[in-house]
Design an enzyme around this catalytic site. Structure first.
Site, PDB file in Angstrom:
ATOM      1  N   THR A 223     -86.608  67.674  56.519  1.00  9.47           N
ATOM      2  CA  THR A 223     -88.012  67.226  55.751  1.00  9.47           C
ATOM      3  C   THR A 223     -88.622  66.112  56.970  1.00  9.47           C
ATOM      4  O   THR A 223     -87.803  66.559  58.349  1.00  9.47           O
ATOM      5  CB  THR A 223     -87.684  66.425  54.768  1.00  9.47           C
ATOM      6  OG1 THR A 223     -88.913  65.594  53.793  1.00  9.47           O
ATOM      7  CG2 THR A 223     -87.043  64.983  54.968  1.00  9.47           C
ATOM      8  N   ASN A 224     -90.070  65.280  56.150  1.00 11.24           N
ATOM      9  CA  ASN A 224     -90.265  64.687  57.652  1.00 11.24           C
ATOM     10  C   ASN A 224     -91.023  63.412  56.780  1.00 11.24           C
ATOM     11  O   ASN A 224     -90.259  63.064  55.900  1.00 11.24           O
ATOM     12  CB  ASN A 224     -91.588  65.633  58.317  1.00 11.24           C
ATOM     13  CG  ASN A 224     -92.093  66.606  57.172  1.00 11.24           C
ATOM     14  OD1 ASN A 224     -92.949  65.328  56.431  1.00 11.24           O
ATOM     15  ND2 ASN A 224     -92.717  67.213  56.953  1.00 11.24           N
ATOM     16  N   HIS A 225     -91.864  62.739  57.072  1.00 10.25           N
ATOM     17  CA  HIS A 225     -91.828  60.838  57.092  1.00 10.25           C
ATOM     18  C   HIS A 225     -92.625  60.739  56.692  1.00 10.25           C
ATOM     19  O   HIS A 225     -93.128  59.933  56.103  1.00 10.25           O
ATOM     20  CB  HIS A 225     -91.644  60.205  58.243  1.00 10.25           C
ATOM     21  CG  HIS A 225     -90.722  60.255  58.878  1.00 10.25           C
ATOM     22  ND1 HIS A 225     -90.060  59.443  58.522  1.00 10.25           N
ATOM     23  CD2 HIS A 225     -90.470  60.597  60.363  1.00 10.25           C
ATOM     24  CE1 HIS A 225     -88.584  59.393  59.803  1.00 10.25           C
ATOM     25  NE2 HIS A 225     -88.922  59.776  60.402  1.00 10.25           N
ATOM     26  N   SER A 226     -93.428  62.029  55.376  1.00 13.65           N
ATOM     27  CA  SER A 226     -94.928  62.218  55.246  1.00 13.65           C
ATOM     28  C   SER A 226     -94.588  61.492  53.516  1.00 13.65           C
ATOM     29  O   SER A 226     -93.859  62.059  52.993  1.00 13.65           O
ATOM     30  CB  SER A 226     -95.339  63.755  55.007  1.00 13.65           C
ATOM     31  OG  SER A 226     -96.268  63.549  54.195  1.00 13.65           O
ATOM     32  N   ALA A 289     -96.967  67.862  54.743  1.00 11.61           N
ATOM     33  CA  ALA A 289     -96.611  68.346  56.153  1.00 11.61           C
ATOM     34  C   ALA A 289     -96.135  68.922  55.750  1.00 11.61           C
ATOM     35  O   ALA A 289     -94.578  68.908  55.779  1.00 11.61           O
ATOM     36  CB  ALA A 289     -96.458  67.097  56.313  1.00 11.61           C
TER      37      ALA A 289
END
Ligand code: C5P
Length: 419
Positions: A223-226, A289
């Site tokens: 995943t990512n930091h969004s 994102a």
């Protein structure tokens, strides 16, 4: 000759003017006059001590609205959410003069008067005009508070140098009302008639937000930091403008904004499917994102540690926005977001063209105050006409409004923006 006030550059604009307890408060009367003559609707909020320098009667008479001071007024009328209503109502909140005391309260999130509570609730841009004695202004505590306010996206209008009420000469003079007026006109984009209160009444708006999760096994994912905050702010702002808003969101802890239909998804594939099901929207704001890759296979059981290195094979996910761009119907507006750490403008321009977008909002997560998990963001908006506009650092909610102002104006005009 054009007159900068009589031409009513603030016509239809709603201003909050916060007045605090410093000697420069007497200049607030002139400021209210200028704002009113400039065409604005002005609501004055005073701190309790401001009344020692100028009376609520004066400012109330000049503004044509009762001046509000206490968060719990003496004559209770059974409502107490005025600070929230006003925070939503205003296009801009000006604090002039802003004393060291009020700056400290604003910097630390106090909500002990109508002025400070409304500032916390406000979604509009903030402009503060410090006015105090030279040494108070230069004290590290005041400077740190101003820095903090800037990090929230507040604009600080630097005080002038000159004779101060204390008899000292130095920094701390409030800018003249005419200078503040000119800055307000600039900030609100004088003459930008089409953008004003731009309505999305009757429009279908589709917003995507948040990260996606791509599972490796039943317990792990990529995943990512969004956090979803930019997309949620856009959905909220679009709903307030009268649109029917669908918000397709990856995993996010944020509450669903009022009046918005939320569809929760996890993976890029799921987001793609939900977006495709709503692809006829008049306006699509693709703030999610989205993961660009997903594991080729997802293990049915938890992957075991073997002590050896492990290679993950990833395959690309569908480009949701590019797919919309390929099928874009006349009159539809597509807005993408580009997160670039290097060579941002050129990359964003290329993306706008490749994905057949109308607008792209470029941001760089490495810039202070921008990117993931912070309340503020700084974006550069690029339009397909070639026009580029660097917006200042702003709270994400104010940024959502600024983006919608521009996008909606171009939709309503039905002509390429900026040509
Ligand atoms: O190509 P890039 O990922 O940088 O483009 C960013 C824009 O494209 C964003 O608006 C993002 O939401 C969208 N996007 C998408 N599908 C993907 C990847 C990005 O719609 N698979």
């Amino acid at each position: 000759m054009p007159d900068p006030v009589e031409d009513q550059p603030l016509k239809g604009r709603k201003l909050l003017l916060g007045v605090t307890g410093g000697i420069a408060a007497y200049k607030a009367a002139t400021l209210v006059r200028l704002f009113k003559k400039g065409g604005a609707d002005v609501q004055v909020l005073m701190t309790p001590d401001a009344g020692r320098f100028i009376t609520p009667l004066t400012l109330g008479t000049l503004s044509g609205r009762e001046v509000l001071i206490e968060i719990f007024p003496e004559n209770e009328d059974g409502t107490w959410t005025k600070h929230v209503e006003l925070g939503l109502w205003a296009d801009l909140f000006v604090v002039a003069p802003a004393t060291a005391q009020t700056l400290a309260r604003l910097a630390h999130g106090f909500s002990d008067s109508m002025l400070t509570a409304t500032a916390l609730a406000a979604r509009c841009p903030m402009l503060v005009c410090p006015a105090m004695d030279h040494d108070m202004y230069l004290h590290p505590a005041t400077q740190a508070n101003l820095e903090r306010l800037r990090s929230y996206g507040y604009e600080v209008m630097p005080p002038g140098f000159g004779a101060l009420a204390s008899g000292l000469v130095g920094h701390g003079r409030m800018p003249e009302p005419e200078e503040i007026f000119a800055r307000v006109v600039e900030k609100l984009g004088a003459g930008d008639e089409a953008a004003r209160g731009a309505s999305l009444e009757g429009k279908e708006v589709l917003v995507t937000a948040g990260p996606t999760r791509e599972a490796l096994d039943p317990v792990r994912f990529l995943t990512n930091h969004s956090t979803g905050s930019m997309g949620f702010a856009l959905a909220e702002a679009a709903a307030r403008r009268g649109a029917r808003v669908s918000l397709v969101s990856g995993p996010s802890a944020l509450p669903t904004p009022p009046g918005v239909t939320r569809v929760d998804v996890v993976t890029a594939e799921e987001m793609h499917a939900e977006v495709q099901a709503r692809k006829d929207a008049d306006l699509v704001l693709m703030a999610a994102a989205v993961a660009d890759f997903t594991p080729e296979t997802t293990a049915a059981s938890k992957l075991k540690k073997t002590g050896d290195a492990m290679t993950l094979r990833l395959r690309p996910t569908p480009d949701i926005l590019a797919a919309l761009g390929r099928e874009k119907r006349p009159g539809q507006t597509l807005v993408g977001f580009a997160l670039e750490t290097d060579d941002g403008l050129a990359n964003a321009r290329r993306k706008l063209e490749r994905k057949n977008l109308d607008w792209i909002a470029l941001n760089n997560p490495n810039e202070e105050g921008a990117g993931f998990g912070v309340g503020t963001n700084r974006v550069t908006l690029l339009h397909r006409s070639g026009r580029t506009e660097a917006l200042p650092l702003m709270p994400k909610r104010a940024l959502a409004e600024a983006i919608l102002d521009r996008v909606t104006a171009s939709m309503r005009a039905g002509v390429p923006e900026g040509t």
